[in-house]
Design an enzyme around this catalytic site. Structure first.
Site, short mmCIF file in Angstrom:
data_model
loop_
_atom_site.label_atom_id
_atom_site.label_comp_id
_atom_site.label_asym_id
_atom_site.label_seq_id
_atom_site.Cartn_x
_atom_site.Cartn_y
_atom_site.Cartn_z
N SER A 267 0.84 -1.20 0.00
CA SER A 267 0.00 0.00 0.00
C SER A 267 0.88 1.24 0.00
CB SER A 267 -0.90 0.01 1.24
OG SER A 267 -1.52 1.27 1.42
N TYR A 293 -0.40 -0.11 10.56
CA TYR A 293 -0.72 -0.54 9.19
C TYR A 293 0.45 -0.21 8.26
CZ TYR A 293 -3.20 -0.82 4.71
OH TYR A 293 -3.59 -1.13 3.43
#
Length: 418
Positions: A267, A293
């Site tokens: 990501s 994350y």
């Protein structure tokens, strides 16, 4: 060398769909696993691979949801070689059971499943749940399936090399040897093939009978669908090469990729945090969901760098990617993200880069890199304030070979602990 001189590009871009990037590619006889294939871009990744003829296993936590997706993909592609198997990446026993149940070669592994910005939570081992699901679970899965991937990679490379080998009196032993997979250990192909296709000086192991183009694959335990695919008929137009690694890719000949592929869905959020080796599980820092994350997504890229360095010689190439901005259930913990100027993709567009890395002959032999919008990402010296630029940038720490080695050793140590 200037990175811009070696950056990989393709004819595809931010608006391309998974169906467009795989158009003309033949995956008949190829086997693929897509984790997290019951939702979001995982569904469209599996659909595109199945549409190209692959035998696809949906590795999911929810078997009922997976069965519904398998039925839908079969209905839209006509491919009945869809299977569903249970996989919980936060549970080491589940990962081991999935790998133990796998039989035969594996040509494509798409590490797609993930969680985003979870509230603070730990596994029974005391590990941060995001780091565990997004990185450690996939790390354990890929290592456990390495033998299956290597079997597919070496067999496919030998078959591709045999197809490209010159024939007739002018075909010398030296030219036959040079046809091997770049950097491979050197497979002697299948019984009855014309000698070694490895690099000069390699040992030249003999490939196993039936490891490629077999009459069918055993059904995965608990799978849904047919007993197996019919096997590969060969490599029509298989080269389809984008040129040597490090050059700008150009459209190649549609065909079948020669290497086994591991695709790691990371990501743009990796730009939020490097891997903090001294505090992986937020034992000392206050827990912040997006930092956790981001750390896990950096770990995804470092895994691709480390795995490619270790396994390219086995005919396995590994790359990571950012799928871009897609509104899916992944974002349920962060709500609607306001990002002016960001191109929001459909799930079909979000799956495009995953499918490109998994199956396109344009990227044959290209590994250890990070892609976004169907092209290699641009290195950035700091996290861009502009979210559009952030979507296509890559932090140098995510591609650092020393960081990749440290993460590999750390991950092995964690997984070896009782």
């Amino acid at each position: 060398m200037d990175p811009k001189e070696t950056r990989i590009t393709t004819p595809f871009d931010v608006r391309s769909t998974a169906a467009e990037v795989i158009d003309g590619v033949d995956l008949s006889g190829r086997r693929a696993v897509v984790t997290g294939a019951a939702s979001g871009i995982g569904i469209e990744t599996a659909r595109a691979l199945a549409g190209a003829g692959a035998d696809v296993t949906l590795a999911v936590r929810n078997l009922e949801a997976g069965a519904r997706v398998a039925e839908d993909i079969t209905a839209t592609t006509g491919n009945k070689r869809l299977h569903v198997a249970h996989l919980d990446l936060g549970d080491r026993a589940s990962v081991a059971a999935f790998a133990d149940g796998w039989d035969g070669p594996l040509h494509i592994l798409v590490n797609n499943a993930g969680v985003m910005a979870l509230p603070e939570g730990r596994t029974p081992e005391g590990w941060d749940r995001q780091f565990t699901v997004n990185h450690l679970g996939h790390f354990a899965l890929a290592r456990a399936l390495h033998g299956a991937l290597a079997a597919a990679g070496s067999a496919a490379a030998a078959e591709s090399a045999a197809a490209a080998r010159p024939v007739g009196p002018a075909a010398s032993a030296a030219s036959a040897a040079s046809a091997g997979f770049p950097g491979s250990a050197g497979s002697a192909g299948f019984p009855g093939s014309a000698g070694s296709v490895g690099s000069p000086g390699s040992a030249g192991s003999v490939g196993s009978v039936g490891s490629a183009g077999s009459a069918g694959f055993p059904r995965f335990p608990g799978s849904v669908g047919s007993a197996g695919s019919a096997g590969s008929a060969g490599f029509p137009g298989s080269a389809g090469s984008a040129g040597s690694p490090g050059t700008t890719g150009s459209p190649g000949t549609p065909g079948t990729p020669a290497s086994a592929r591991i695709v790691v869905v990371s990501s743009a959020a990796h730009l939020r945090s490097p891997v903090v080796f001294d505090d992986l599980h937020f034992d000392y820092r206050p827990y912040e969901p997006m930092l956790a994350y981001g750390q896990s997504k950096t770990a995804n890229v470092l895994f691709a760098v480390g795995a490619n360095a270790r396994w390219a010689g086995d005919g396995i190439v590994v790359n990571a990617l950012s799928p871009g901005g897609i509104r899916t259930n992944l974002q349920r913990h962060v709500g609607d993200i306001a990002a002016p100027g960001v191109v929001w993709k459909t799930p079909e567009q979000g799956a495009a880069t995953s499918v490109l890395l998994a199956a396109s002959p344009l990227l044959e032999g290209v590994g250890g890199r990070y892609f976004a919008d169907c092209a290699e990402a641009e290195p950035v010296s700091r996290r861009p304030e502009d979210l559009t630029a952030m979507m296509v940038g890559v932090a140098p720490y995510a591609l650092d070979p020393e960081g990749a080695d440290r993460l590999w050793a750390t991950s092995e140590r964690l997984l070896a602990a009782d």
